[in-house]
Motif scaffolding. Sequence first.
Motif: not given
Length: 521
Positions: A322-323, A315-317, A489-491
Motif C-alpha cells: 500500500x504505497x 510493516x515493510x511488506x 514494492x512486493x515481488x
Amino acid sequence: MGVFQSAWEQYLALMAKSPVACAFITVAVFVSFLVTWAQFEYKMNCKPSEPPFVPYYIPFIGSMVQFGMHPINFIRENQKKYGNFFTFLMFGRKMTVCVDIDGNDFVFNARHSHVTAEDAYNSLTKPVFGADVVYDVPNAVLMEQKRMVKAGLSIENFKSYIPIFIEETNQYIDKHWTKEEDTVDMLKAISEMIIMTASHTLLGPEIRSKLYEGVADLYHTLDGCFTPIHFLFEWLPLPSYYASDKAHAELDGIFGKVIKERRANPDAKHTDMLDVLMNAKYKNGKDMTDKQVGNMLIALLMAGQHTSAATTTWSILNLADQPAVADKARAEIEQMMGTKVIGKDVPEPSYEQVKDFSVLDNVVRETLRIRSPLVEIMRKVIKPVAIPNTEYVIPAGNYLVASTAISALDEKYYKNAEDWVPSRWEQSDENEGSPDKATTDYGFGATTTSARSPNLPFGAGRHRCIGEQFAYLQIKTILYVLLSRFEFSLDPKRGMPERNYQSMVMLPEGPVLAHYKRRHD
Ligand code: HEM
C-alpha cells in the motif's frame, strides 16, 4: 490361549501366501487399535467439571498436528464449537486454550501461586538465555531483574540510541543494497538490521564490534534451541542441547572480558544496558553476577530479535503493498522535520520527533494487531484454578494457552479485522485498552491491572513486556531510514507471504521477497 494361537498361525500362513494382504491387515489392526485407545483416553479426559476436550484419533499425540500447522485456524474452529475455554491434547500435555477478552484476562492475571510461566517456559528458554535469569529464577527475582532492565530503558538512553539505529541501518544498506534497484530477501535483511541495532545499543559497542568475529554465530547456535522440541523436552541427546552449553561458555568469556575492561576504566561513560546491569543491585544489596549480566543481555537480545524483525518485515511488506500509506508517512515526517527527507543523508530526528511520527506509529500498531509475533502465550497450572463465571476448574498439570491474535482478529472488535488499515488507529484508542485503567506494580513499575482487551501484542500482568518502547523506537527509526532512501514494492510473483507457524515466533513464510528502488531528489 488356543484362540490367539490359531489366529497367529493363520496370520503366519497368510504372510507366507500374500505379504501385501498381510501388511494391509496389520496396518488396519494397528490403526483400529490406536483409534480405540484414543477414544478410551479421550473419554477419560472428558470431565463435566473441566472445559470441553477436543476429540482426537491418535493417542498421546492428540491434536498436535492440527494445532502446529495453523494454530489460529485450529483455535478459531474449536472456539466456534466449544466457546472461549477448551482443552486439547498435545504430545501427552493437556493444553487449555483461553481466548477472547475473558481468556486473555484469565491467563495474564492468573495468581502466581496457582499458575506459572517458569514451569511452562524454562525448558525452552534456559538453553537460549542461560542459567539464573528470567524463568530460571524464582518469580520474585525475575520481577527484580525486570526492574533493573527497565531502568536501562530510560528516555535519556533512548535519546542516545537514535543516531546508532540510523548509523547501523545505513551501514547495512551501504554494504548490501548497492544497486539502483533490486529484489531482496527482506526478512534476512531486516533481521540483520535488528541484531546490529540491538547489539550496539543494549550490549554496547565493544560486543557489537565482535559481531562478525564469531559472536553472531554463537547467537545463531543459541537461537537454534528456540524450537518446539525444546519446549517439549528439557533434555535430549541432540546436537542443539550440547551446542548451547558450549556457545554459552564462549559468550561468558567474551562478555566477561568486556565487563572486566569496563571495571578497569570506571570513568568512561556508557549509555547501554550492559552499563546499567553492571551497576544494578538486588533489594538485598547484592550485585548481579557477571554471568547473570551476560545471560540477561542475551535474553533481552533474543526476546526482541524475532519479535521486532517479524514486525518490521511485515510493516515493510504492507507498506510495499500500500504505497499510499508510505507516502503519507513520508509527508508527515517531512512536515514535522520541516525539511525534505530523501536519500542517504537523512537528518537525525529527535527522540520526541520519532515518538510523534504518528503514521509510522499506526503502521507498527496495526501490523502488531494483524501479525502479532507471539501467537501462543503459555502458563502451567500448579494448583487447580477455577475459571470465573463458569463451573470449570482446570486441574494442576494442565498448560494454559492464551492467544491474543484471536481477539485482535475478531470482527466483533475490529471492522474488516483481517485487513491492514493503519488509519483505523487515527480515530480512537477505545479498543486498545480495557475501560478499567487501574494499575498494579508487580515489582517493575505500574502495569494496567485488567487484561480485558482484545489487542495485547505485548501481553499484560506480571509477565508484560518491558521492551515495548524500545521496540517501537527501534522499528520506527529503521522504517524512517528505509522509507527515506527507498520505494518498496512486493515481488509480483511472490506477492504477500503467508504466515509461517513452524517457529516459536510467527514469521512471514519464506522466501520473503520485496523490491527496493532508490529515491532521489
Ligand atoms: C515479555 C512481546 C520486544 C523483552 C513479552 C510478552 C510478549 C512480548 C507478548 C509476554 C510474554 C508472556 O506473557 O508470556 C513482544 C513483542 C516485541 C517485543 C511483540 C516486539 C515487537 C521486546 C524487546 C525486549 C523484550 C525489544 C527487550 C529489550 C521482554 C521481557 C519480557 C517480555 C524481558 C518479560 C518476560 C516475563 O516477565 O515473563 N514480550 N516483545 N521484548 N519481553 Fe517482549
